[in-house]
Design an enzyme around this catalytic site. Structure first.
Site, PDB file in Angstrom:
ATOM      1  N   THR A 112      47.434  47.096  32.559  1.00  0.00           N
ATOM      2  CA  THR A 112      47.890  47.602  33.948  1.00  0.00           C
ATOM      3  C   THR A 112      49.341  47.107  34.210  1.00  0.00           C
ATOM      4  O   THR A 112      49.803  46.240  33.504  1.00  0.00           O
ATOM      5  CB  THR A 112      47.037  46.930  35.087  1.00  0.00           C
ATOM      6  OG1 THR A 112      47.590  47.049  36.305  1.00  0.00           O
ATOM      7  CG2 THR A 112      46.940  45.370  34.839  1.00  0.00           C
ATOM      8  N   ASP A 113      49.855  47.944  35.122  1.00  0.00           N
ATOM      9  CA  ASP A 113      51.408  47.629  35.399  1.00  0.00           C
ATOM     10  C   ASP A 113      51.595  46.422  36.375  1.00  0.00           C
ATOM     11  O   ASP A 113      52.624  45.884  36.477  1.00  0.00           O
ATOM     12  CB  ASP A 113      52.216  48.908  36.019  1.00  0.00           C
ATOM     13  CG  ASP A 113      51.371  49.207  37.331  1.00  0.00           C
ATOM     14  OD1 ASP A 113      50.293  48.614  37.814  1.00  0.00           O
ATOM     15  OD2 ASP A 113      51.907  50.196  38.062  1.00  0.00           O
ATOM     16  N   GLU A 114      50.266  45.826  36.975  1.00  0.00           N
ATOM     17  CA  GLU A 114      50.343  44.841  37.675  1.00  0.00           C
ATOM     18  C   GLU A 114      50.718  43.379  36.937  1.00  0.00           C
ATOM     19  O   GLU A 114      51.096  42.639  37.728  1.00  0.00           O
ATOM     20  CB  GLU A 114      49.023  44.485  38.411  1.00  0.00           C
ATOM     21  CG  GLU A 114      48.545  45.892  39.296  1.00  0.00           C
ATOM     22  CD  GLU A 114      47.406  45.503  40.284  1.00  0.00           C
ATOM     23  OE1 GLU A 114      47.286  44.397  40.646  1.00  0.00           O
ATOM     24  OE2 GLU A 114      47.030  46.596  40.723  1.00  0.00           O
ATOM     25  N   TYR A 134      43.577  38.802  39.466  1.00  0.00           N
ATOM     26  CA  TYR A 134      43.249  40.018  38.657  1.00  0.00           C
ATOM     27  C   TYR A 134      44.314  40.412  37.721  1.00  0.00           C
ATOM     28  O   TYR A 134      44.236  40.293  36.511  1.00  0.00           O
ATOM     29  CB  TYR A 134      42.927  41.441  39.725  1.00  0.00           C
ATOM     30  CG  TYR A 134      43.332  42.488  38.730  1.00  0.00           C
ATOM     31  CD1 TYR A 134      42.139  42.788  37.775  1.00  0.00           C
ATOM     32  CD2 TYR A 134      44.295  43.379  38.867  1.00  0.00           C
ATOM     33  CE1 TYR A 134      42.241  44.056  36.964  1.00  0.00           C
ATOM     34  CE2 TYR A 134      44.475  44.355  38.094  1.00  0.00           C
ATOM     35  CZ  TYR A 134      43.303  44.858  37.152  1.00  0.00           C
ATOM     36  OH  TYR A 134      43.462  46.021  36.476  1.00  0.00           O
ATOM     37  N   LYS A 184      44.400  39.839  33.573  1.00  0.00           N
ATOM     38  CA  LYS A 184      44.886  40.935  32.625  1.00  0.00           C
ATOM     39  C   LYS A 184      46.252  40.352  31.880  1.00  0.00           C
ATOM     40  O   LYS A 184      46.307  40.799  30.534  1.00  0.00           O
ATOM     41  CB  LYS A 184      45.156  42.357  33.510  1.00  0.00           C
ATOM     42  CG  LYS A 184      44.062  42.872  34.197  1.00  0.00           C
ATOM     43  CD  LYS A 184      42.950  43.361  33.152  1.00  0.00           C
ATOM     44  CE  LYS A 184      43.583  44.712  32.434  1.00  0.00           C
ATOM     45  NZ  LYS A 184      42.450  45.344  31.679  1.00  0.00           N
TER      46      LYS A 184
HETATM   47  P1  NAD Z   1      36.350  50.120  36.861  1.00  0.00           P
HETATM   48  O1  NAD Z   1      35.825  48.694  37.421  1.00  0.00           O
HETATM   49  O2  NAD Z   1      35.963  51.123  37.439  1.00  0.00           O
HETATM   50  O3  NAD Z   1      35.314  49.909  35.417  1.00  0.00           O
HETATM   51  C1  NAD Z   1      34.999  48.827  34.773  1.00  0.00           C
HETATM   52  C2  NAD Z   1      33.874  48.948  33.798  1.00  0.00           C
HETATM   53  O4  NAD Z   1      33.762  48.016  33.037  1.00  0.00           O
HETATM   54  C3  NAD Z   1      32.446  49.213  34.586  1.00  0.00           C
HETATM   55  O5  NAD Z   1      31.792  50.196  34.045  1.00  0.00           O
HETATM   56  C4  NAD Z   1      31.804  47.885  34.269  1.00  0.00           C
HETATM   57  O6  NAD Z   1      30.318  48.085  34.453  1.00  0.00           O
HETATM   58  C5  NAD Z   1      32.197  47.512  33.052  1.00  0.00           C
HETATM   59  N1  NAD Z   1      32.147  45.776  32.816  1.00  0.00           N
HETATM   60  C6  NAD Z   1      32.893  44.949  33.620  1.00  0.00           C
HETATM   61  N2  NAD Z   1      32.405  43.844  33.509  1.00  0.00           N
HETATM   62  C7  NAD Z   1      31.821  43.907  31.987  1.00  0.00           C
HETATM   63  C8  NAD Z   1      31.538  43.059  31.078  1.00  0.00           C
HETATM   64  N3  NAD Z   1      31.482  41.653  31.099  1.00  0.00           N
HETATM   65  N4  NAD Z   1      30.875  43.456  29.889  1.00  0.00           N
HETATM   66  C9  NAD Z   1      30.709  44.766  29.671  1.00  0.00           C
HETATM   67  N5  NAD Z   1      31.381  45.777  30.736  1.00  0.00           N
HETATM   68  C10 NAD Z   1      31.794  45.372  31.847  1.00  0.00           C
HETATM   69  O7  NAD Z   1      37.543  50.105  36.399  1.00  0.00           O
HETATM   70  P2  NAD Z   1      38.698  51.067  35.851  1.00  0.00           P
HETATM   71  O8  NAD Z   1      39.465  51.222  37.076  1.00  0.00           O
HETATM   72  O9  NAD Z   1      37.980  52.126  35.220  1.00  0.00           O
HETATM   73  O10 NAD Z   1      39.660  50.394  34.913  1.00  0.00           O
HETATM   74  C11 NAD Z   1      39.530  50.383  33.598  1.00  0.00           C
HETATM   75  C12 NAD Z   1      40.354  49.764  32.661  1.00  0.00           C
HETATM   76  O11 NAD Z   1      41.731  50.097  32.966  1.00  0.00           O
HETATM   77  C13 NAD Z   1      40.585  47.988  33.208  1.00  0.00           C
HETATM   78  O12 NAD Z   1      40.922  47.257  32.039  1.00  0.00           O
HETATM   79  C14 NAD Z   1      41.507  48.084  34.294  1.00  0.00           C
HETATM   80  O13 NAD Z   1      42.317  46.812  34.076  1.00  0.00           O
HETATM   81  C15 NAD Z   1      42.478  49.161  33.763  1.00  0.00           C
HETATM   82  N6  NAD Z   1      43.447  49.832  34.599  1.00  0.00           N
HETATM   83  C16 NAD Z   1      42.963  50.494  35.673  1.00  0.00           C
HETATM   84  C17 NAD Z   1      43.931  51.076  36.765  1.00  0.00           C
HETATM   85  C18 NAD Z   1      43.467  51.718  37.886  1.00  0.00           C
HETATM   86  O14 NAD Z   1      44.107  52.244  38.641  1.00  0.00           O
HETATM   87  N7  NAD Z   1      41.980  51.925  38.257  1.00  0.00           N
HETATM   88  C19 NAD Z   1      45.238  51.087  36.341  1.00  0.00           C
HETATM   89  C20 NAD Z   1      45.477  50.630  35.243  1.00  0.00           C
HETATM   90  C21 NAD Z   1      44.881  50.004  34.319  1.00  0.00           C
HETATM   91  O1  DAU Z   2      48.462  49.756  39.375  1.00  0.00           O
HETATM   92  C1  DAU Z   2      47.467  49.647  38.658  1.00  0.00           C
HETATM   93  C2  DAU Z   2      46.134  48.943  39.346  1.00  0.00           C
HETATM   94  O2  DAU Z   2      45.919  49.712  40.602  1.00  0.00           O
HETATM   95  C3  DAU Z   2      44.798  48.620  38.700  1.00  0.00           C
HETATM   96  O3  DAU Z   2      45.194  47.561  37.624  1.00  0.00           O
HETATM   97  C4  DAU Z   2      43.905  48.166  39.448  1.00  0.00           C
HETATM   98  O4  DAU Z   2      42.712  47.956  38.449  1.00  0.00           O
HETATM   99  C5  DAU Z   2      43.699  49.110  40.395  1.00  0.00           C
HETATM  100  O5  DAU Z   2      42.525  48.463  41.213  1.00  0.00           O
HETATM  101  C6  DAU Z   2      44.914  49.484  41.473  1.00  0.00           C
HETATM  102  O6  DAU Z   2      45.178  48.081  42.281  1.00  0.00           O
HETATM  103  P1  DAU Z   2      45.852  48.226  43.563  1.00  0.00           P
HETATM  104  O7  DAU Z   2      45.595  46.907  44.187  1.00  0.00           O
HETATM  105  O8  DAU Z   2      47.042  48.824  43.652  1.00  0.00           O
HETATM  106  O9  DAU Z   2      44.581  49.471  44.335  1.00  0.00           O
HETATM  107  P2  DAU Z   2      44.037  49.433  45.461  1.00  0.00           P
HETATM  108  O10 DAU Z   2      43.375  50.782  45.464  1.00  0.00           O
HETATM  109  O11 DAU Z   2      43.204  48.731  45.795  1.00  0.00           O
HETATM  110  O12 DAU Z   2      45.093  49.425  46.552  1.00  0.00           O
HETATM  111  C7  DAU Z   2      46.154  50.492  46.624  1.00  0.00           C
HETATM  112  C8  DAU Z   2      47.087  50.099  47.680  1.00  0.00           C
HETATM  113  O13 DAU Z   2      46.673  50.638  49.102  1.00  0.00           O
HETATM  114  C9  DAU Z   2      47.492  48.694  47.769  1.00  0.00           C
HETATM  115  O14 DAU Z   2      48.845  48.638  48.133  1.00  0.00           O
HETATM  116  C10 DAU Z   2      46.536  48.005  48.685  1.00  0.00           C
HETATM  117  C11 DAU Z   2      46.425  49.067  49.735  1.00  0.00           C
HETATM  118  N1  DAU Z   2      45.101  49.298  50.362  1.00  0.00           N
HETATM  119  C12 DAU Z   2      43.949  49.016  49.592  1.00  0.00           C
HETATM  120  C13 DAU Z   2      42.722  49.136  50.220  1.00  0.00           C
HETATM  121  C14 DAU Z   2      41.497  48.932  49.315  1.00  0.00           C
HETATM  122  C15 DAU Z   2      44.849  49.246  51.701  1.00  0.00           C
HETATM  123  O15 DAU Z   2      46.023  49.320  52.346  1.00  0.00           O
HETATM  124  N2  DAU Z   2      43.599  49.389  52.288  1.00  0.00           N
HETATM  125  C16 DAU Z   2      42.605  49.122  51.700  1.00  0.00           C
HETATM  126  O16 DAU Z   2      41.473  49.265  52.192  1.00  0.00           O
END
Ligand code: NAD
Ligand code: DAU
Length: 348
Positions: free
Chosen positions: A130-132, A155, A159
């Site tokens: 992730t970019d975080e 988190y 990562k």
């Molecule tokens: P998600 O939470 O939707 O899915 C995670 C999956 O991993 C789920 O299916 C869960 O059951 C599985 N999992 C969790 N713990 C596990 C374990 N111990 N063993 C096996 N499986 C397990 O997550 P996502 O949003 O699809 O993110 C996927 C990946 O991409 C993550 O590594 C996250 O850090 C990265 N990522 C997410 C975003 C985003 O915006 N969602 C952006 C950048 C990177």
């Molecule tokens: O940047 C990549 C990341 O983006 C991934 O690595 C994470 O897995 C993914 O969850 C996401 O993280 P964020 O914290 O940016 O996403 P989230 O959707 O939780 O929040 C997006 C923005 O919205 C953040 O500034 C917090 C705000 N927010 C979020 C929620 C859930 C609110 O204002 N209200 C809310 O209820």
């Protein structure tokens, strides 16, 4: 080739599994997922009977199980997405993130190292990150692949740690790896605890839209199918021991995004303009809230020819349409654990 995809029942993972199963018929795709609250096999209904698709339920934290799995299936490649992924949950339960994101990743690295030894030609460990990990930007600038790590939440710290382990296994044991760091994804099958799907669900249900702080936080949004295409490209064409930043060239302040979402939802639901905006409620801020993320995706663009294929408006519209026509999916995921989490999280 036997390819292991971890976390394939989750949001991004399910789109990656679908893409690999459909476009790489010559591979056997093994989807390993623990099916936590965020994992949902309904995400993969359309491909579950494909002859090259196999589901394995299991936990990456279980060292013996992971070792046995690698010995049994002798994977040639790993695309590692399994993670605890929600920042707010990491604030209430950091250890769950240490277990899955750090220990789970190291278990996979050990298993790949021990299986491949020095026979690493055509082998690849792809770590999806992730970019975080780069922390927070001010008003100016972009994250590049050389930006220093500076994580601010449990988190992002977990990562960042997993990224460091992957890199260290490359340097120390010669493990062939690639890493990508991506910005915020949105799209179908997104569990409704993150901003976009939570707010779509709340608008449908006429519930408050809880905007953290002043709503001026900025994220760079990418449609999930475009991320899956980028992952496919990096897995096949990325250079060993390199990192690729992936982003949407698409920065939005939260409050502007929420207002756009409200406008589109009013149109889709046939409600009067301005109806959904009235649901916006400013709530207590997230502790350690990163002000701004923005990705310079120039490297993947120049070296691998990748660009997002949809505009934000197109992607959001497709996302909203998907949620409106998949009410059953939404009801199933909002009925159990999520509901309990929601009640605890927003009780103030
Ligand atoms: P998600 O939470 O939707 O899915 C995670 C999956 O991993 C789920 O299916 C869960 O059951 C599985 N999992 C969790 N713990 C596990 C374990 N111990 N063993 C096996 N499986 C397990 O997550 P996502 O949003 O699809 O993110 C996927 C990946 O991409 C993550 O590594 C996250 O850090 C990265 N990522 C997410 C975003 C985003 O915006 N969602 C952006 C950048 C990177
Ligand atoms: O940047 C990549 C990341 O983006 C991934 O690595 C994470 O897995 C993914 O969850 C996401 O993280 P964020 O914290 O940016 O996403 P989230 O959707 O939780 O929040 C997006 C923005 O919205 C953040 O500034 C917090 C705000 N927010 C979020 C929620 C859930 C609110 O204002 N209200 C809310 O209820």
């Amino acid at each position: 080739m036997n390819i292991l995809i971890t976390g394939g029942a989750g949001f991004i993972g399910s789109h990656v599994v679908r893409r690999f199963v459909n476009t790489h018929r010559e591979y056997n795709i093994y989807n390993l997922d623990a099916l936590t609250y965020a994992g949902n096999l309904e995400n993969l209904r359309d491909i579950e009977d494909a002859p090259n698709y196999h589901f394995i339920k299991g936990d990456i934290v279980d060292e013996g199980f992971i070792k046995g799995l690698f010995e049994k299936h002798r994977f040639d490649g790993v695309v590692h997405l399994a993670a605890e992924s929600h920042v707010d949950r990491s604030i209430t339960d950091p250890l769950a993130f240490v277990r899955t994101n750090i220990i789970g990743t190291v278990n996979l690295l050990n298993a790949a190292r021990d299986l491949w030894k020095d026979q690493t030609a055509d082998k690849r460990f792809y770590h999806v990150s992730t970019d975080e990990v780069y922390g927070s930007l001010g008003a100016e600038g972009l994250f590049t692949e050389t930006t220093s790590y500076d994580p601010n939440s449990p988190y992002s710290a977990s990562k960042a740690s997993s990224d460091h382990f992957v890199r260290a296994y490359g340097e120390t044991y010669g493990l062939p790896y690639v890493i990508s760091n991506c910005s915020n994804n949105y799209g179908p099958n997104h569990f409704p605890e993150k901003l976009v799907p939570l707010f779509i669900n709340n608008i449908i249900e006429n519930k408050p839209l809880p905007v953290y702080g002043d709503g001026k936080y900025t994220r760079d949004w990418l449609f999930v199918e475009d991320h899956a295409v980028a992952i496919d490209l990096v897995f096949h064409k990325g250079k060993n021991h390199e990192t690729y930043n992936i982003g949407g060239f698409n920065e939005w302040q939260n409050i502007d995004l929420v207002k756009l979402l409200c406008k589109l939802m009013d149109q889709k639901l046939g409600r009067d303009a301005g109806t959904s905006e009235k649901l916006i409620t400013y709530v207590k801020d997230r502790p350690g809230h990163d002000l701004r993320y923005a990705i310079d995706a120039g490297k993947i663009s120049k070296e691998l020819g990748w660009r997002p294929s949809v505009t934000f408006e197109q992607g959001l519209e497709r996302t909203i349409d998907w949620y409106l026509s998949n009410e059953e999916w939404l009801n199933h995921v909002t009925s159990g654990d999520y509901q309990e989490y929601y009640d605890k999280m927003y009780a103030q």
